[in-house]
Design a protein around this motif. Structure first.
Motif, short mmCIF file in Angstrom:
data_model
loop_
_atom_site.label_atom_id
_atom_site.label_comp_id
_atom_site.label_asym_id
_atom_site.label_seq_id
_atom_site.Cartn_x
_atom_site.Cartn_y
_atom_site.Cartn_z
N THR A 1 -88.58 -4.97 29.02
CA THR A 1 -88.85 -6.31 28.48
C THR A 1 -89.52 -7.10 29.58
O THR A 1 -90.00 -8.14 29.33
N PHE A 2 -88.54 -6.70 30.64
CA PHE A 2 -89.26 -7.59 32.24
C PHE A 2 -90.72 -7.14 32.30
O PHE A 2 -91.41 -7.85 32.13
N TYR A 3 -90.64 -6.37 32.11
CA TYR A 3 -92.12 -5.54 32.46
C TYR A 3 -93.44 -5.49 31.33
O TYR A 3 -94.19 -5.83 32.44
N MET A 4 -92.90 -6.10 30.02
CA MET A 4 -93.78 -6.06 29.62
C MET A 4 -93.77 -8.06 29.36
O MET A 4 -94.96 -7.98 28.92
N LYS A 5 -93.30 -8.40 30.16
CA LYS A 5 -93.33 -10.07 30.50
C LYS A 5 -93.06 -10.26 29.43
O LYS A 5 -93.40 -11.85 28.84
N TRP A 6 -91.82 -9.65 28.33
CA TRP A 6 -91.71 -11.21 26.88
C TRP A 6 -90.48 -11.56 26.98
O TRP A 6 -90.12 -12.65 26.89
N ILE A 7 -90.35 -12.25 28.30
CA ILE A 7 -89.04 -12.98 28.80
C ILE A 7 -89.45 -13.57 29.44
O ILE A 7 -90.07 -12.88 30.81
#
Length: 65
Positions: free
Chosen positions: A59-65
């Protein structure tokens, strides 16, 4: 594709943004440690924790948060 999380992240208060940035930096070393621990001592708790950490890292890598 336009990501809604990036503008939202910068609308947060400074202390919340700082917490997110710290969590991003700390997640990978904790994941590596947990992976080594899971290889040495396999328990169900370790596998669940490893899965949660992998999900958080994605989620951090995909910038979902």
């Amino acid at each position: 594709m336009i990501s809604l999380s990036r503008p939202y992240r910068y609308k947060l208060p400074p202390w919340a943004r700082r917490c997110i940035f710290i969590a991003e930096r700390v997640t990978l070393p904790i994941l590596i440690f947990q992976f080594i621990r899971t290889i040495l001592y396999v328990t169900m708790f370790d596998l669940i924790l490893l899965g949660i950490l992998i999900g958080v890292l994605i989620t951090f890598y995909m910038k979902w948060i």
